[in-house]
Design an enzyme around this catalytic site. Structure first.
Site, PDB file in Angstrom:
ATOM      1  CG  ASP A 227      -1.922   1.068   1.276  1.00 17.95           C
ATOM      2  OD1 ASP A 227      -2.795   1.035   0.396  1.00 17.95           O
ATOM      3  OD2 ASP A 227      -1.876   1.936   2.157  1.00 17.95           O
ATOM      4  CD  GLU A 276      15.545 -13.840   4.903  1.00 13.41           C
ATOM      5  OE1 GLU A 276      14.581 -14.187   5.610  1.00 13.41           O
ATOM      6  OE2 GLU A 276      16.249 -12.847   5.156  1.00 13.41           O
TER       7      GLU A 276
HETATM    8  C1  NOJ Z   1      -4.444   2.949  -0.942  1.00 13.91           C
HETATM    9  C2  NOJ Z   1      -5.564   2.010  -0.605  1.00 13.91           C
HETATM   10  O1  NOJ Z   1      -5.855   1.253  -1.736  1.00 13.91           O
HETATM   11  C3  NOJ Z   1      -6.713   2.879  -0.152  1.00 13.91           C
HETATM   12  O2  NOJ Z   1      -7.899   2.161  -0.047  1.00 13.91           O
HETATM   13  C4  NOJ Z   1      -6.324   3.518   1.139  1.00 13.91           C
HETATM   14  O3  NOJ Z   1      -7.334   4.419   1.536  1.00 13.91           O
HETATM   15  C5  NOJ Z   1      -5.018   4.291   1.005  1.00 13.91           C
HETATM   16  N1  NOJ Z   1      -4.015   3.576   0.273  1.00 13.91           N
HETATM   17  C6  NOJ Z   1      -4.444   4.588   2.357  1.00 13.91           C
HETATM   18  O4  NOJ Z   1      -3.987   3.415   2.947  1.00 13.91           O
END
Ligand code: NOJ
Length: 564
Positions: A227, A276
């Site tokens: 993310d 790993e």
């Molecule tokens: C991207 C994620 O896909 C989204 O849903 C989220 O709100 C933001 N990153 C923050 O984590």
């Protein structure tokens, strides 16, 4: 009517993708995103859960995907639907237990499906132990160094430390209260105030995430979707941007909080952890960058394996634009030797059925089906978002009272525009069966679902579409079967463009050896076009298959796959 004309027996490749151990499995994998809240509700509380995922894995097997990416299921107060993680090693009780997660991984592996979990390293929840302690201990607490705490500007520190804006609207800083009740320092959160950003210059943060990676790798996961992979490192000194309306710059411009060169050292260190473990465990970057060349940096041979191609996702339904993005993406990835990772929908964007509709839902669905055949014909890996195989549209009339997306609240609270604020519309629980809501999402007809489903979704359920010729579900199944069997499809580095009328894309993929070649033609115009048949039609996204040799007519907004 869609038809599959290839020899179905050819579909059972001896070493099909999904077979553990196939080298480079991720280079052409089709990966299905499960958004656990909205996929399947095992216990009937209206919220999807891991028991639900487990029970529905056979659907994904039958669909023909290679792997499943699960959006976050970790312990979380759900300020941002689980992207605010309070404990990276625990499952939120609303989704189940660690035992359930283990069972999902095991069952998936037994079915030959790989499991990719979501990792959220840019920020945590304000309920994470480190952050709670950092707040409670006050200024000077060593735990504050793991986040970005700063004194405010102005005579009383009443102004934020810099001019950065939150992606969800409003300032990217929130002021804290000192333990004695006086106004205190500010902390940085690029997303909601409940999502404080980690300071990745701090060694404890780096160590912690390598340990979290190992925790899940030890449980058997096959990879991580990372993310905000472009956000971990901030420009030194946290410099002002000097302008407002920063949302519009995202993904188009260089920003002091995104896509800083320093992020790559982190991914190099993660690659060593992934290596790993046996079986090619992968990392896929959610990285919004200004150019495809910048995206390619995340997938250099010693970094991550894949990075979503958001430039493709953002392209409008226009032959010239699509061709430009496709060429640009393939050109950018070739020098680093990584596959391009195509995607059309996810839990953050308006579903492509609706994006392409231009006000006409039937046209949107036609184009979405054609776009999917285009995507699956391109070289590389592809991600599908739950429900797109049912042709689900965006739900655009959710009552405000039902919405949960923090973007909706922050943007409507401060009157800003520019953020769609509509992410709940692509997160509505998907329909499985029956004629009464929640359409098999939960165990009981008439039972709850955390967002209301439109009545028309009864006709779009998995049950309603299974075996129905021409249904979107059958189209996806056929497309994935052909893709798996056809020697010219899957991994590769380039496409060969063929001459085609205006508004039509036509490209060839070569099988090499003596296998049949493959051609995909896409008519992006609203008119039928006459084409010289490049071969024998295998699959058409909508309507009748063009027949005959010589000239054929391809319907508006359709794609055709041809064996050559
Ligand atoms: C991207 C994620 O896909 C989204 O849903 C989220 O709100 C933001 N990153 C923050 O984590």
């Amino acid at each position: 009517m869609t038809q599959y004309l290839a020899d179905p027996s050819a579909a059972t490749a001896p070493e099909s993708p999904g077979t553990p151990g196939r080298p480079g499995w991720w280079r052409d994998a089709v990966i299905y995103q499960v958004y656990p809240r909205s996929f399947a509700d095992g216990n009937g509380d209206g919220m999807g859960d891991l028991q639900g995922v487990r029970a529905r894995l056979p659907h994904l097997k039958a669909l023909g995907v290679d792997a499943v990416w699960l959006s976050p299921f970790y312990a979380s107060p759900q300020a941002d639907a689980g992207y605010d993680v309070a404990d990276y090693r625990a499952i939120d009780p609303m989704f189940g237990t660690l035992h359930d997660a283990d069972a999902v991984i095991r069952d998936a592996h037994e079915l030959g499906l790989r499991i990719i979990v979501d990792l959220v390293p840019n920020h945590c929840s304000d309920q994470h132990l480190w952050f709670r302690k950092a707040l409670a201990e006050g200024p000077g607490s060593p735990l504050r160094a793991r986040f970005h705490f700063r004194p405010g500007q102005g005579p009383d520190g009443e102004l934020p430390p810099n001019d950065w804006e939150s992606i969800f609207g409003g300032p990217a800083w929130t002021r804290t209260e000192n333990p004695d009740g006086t106004p205190g320092e500010w902390y940085l959160h690029l997303f909601a105030a409940e999502q404080p950003d980690f300071n990745w210059d701090h060694p404890a943060v780096r160590d912690e995430f390598r340990s979290v990676l190992r925790f899940w790798l030890d449980l058997g996961v096959d990879g991580f979707r990372i993310d905000v992979a472009h956000g971990l490192v901030k420009a030194a000194g946290l410099p002002d941007l000097g302008r407002a309306g920063q949302l519009k710059l995202l993904g188009n411009d260089v920003l002091p909080f995104f896509d800083q060169d320093g992020v790559h050292a982190i991914y190099r260190s993660w690659r060593t952890v992934l290596e790993e473990y046996p079986g090619e465990r992968i990392g896929v970057a959610e990285a919004w960058t200004p150019t495809t060349e910048r995206t390619a940096r995340y997938v250099r041979p010693d970094e991550l394996h894949q990075a979503f191609n958001f430039h493709f996702l953002g392209a409008e339904w226009d032959a010239e634009r699509l061709r430009e993005v496709i060429d640009d993406s393939l050109d950018a990835m070739r020098p680093v030797g990584a596959p391009t990772t195509w995607v059309l929908s996810n839990h953050d964007v308006v579903r492509h059925t609706t994006r392409y509709a231009d006000g006409d839902p039937a046209r949107g669905l036609r184009r979405a089906r054609a776009a999917t055949l285009l995507m699956l014909a391109l070289p590389g890996s592809a991600y599908l978002y739950q429900g797109e195989e049912l042709g689900l549209p965006e739900v655009t009339d959710l009552p405000d009272g039902a919405r949960q997306d923090p973007a909706f609240f922050r943007t409507s609270a401060d009157g800003q525009t520019g953020q769609d604020g509509l992410r709940d519309g692509c997160r509505v629980p998907i329909p499985w069966a029956g004629t009464e809501a929640p359409y098999g999402f939960g165990p009981r007809a008439g039972g709850p679902s955390w967002l209301p489903q439109p009545e028309s979704w009864a006709g779009l359920s998995v049950e309603a579409q299974t075996g129905r010729p021409g249904s979107t579900l059958e189209l996806y199944r056929e497309a994935l079967t052909v893709r798996r069997a056809h020697p010219a499809l899957g991994a590769g580095e380039s496409v060969e463009w063929l001459a085609a009328p205006d508004g039509v894309l036509a490209f060839r993929r070569r099988a090499g050896g003596d296998g049949p070649d493959f051609v995909c033609t896409v008519n992006t115009t609203g008119e039928p076009v006459a084409l010289a048949a490049p071969g024998r039609a295998l699959l058409v996204s909508d309507g009748e298959l063009p027949r005959g040799e010589g000239e054929v007519t391809q319907a508006p907004d359709t794609a055709v796959w041809w064996a050559v």
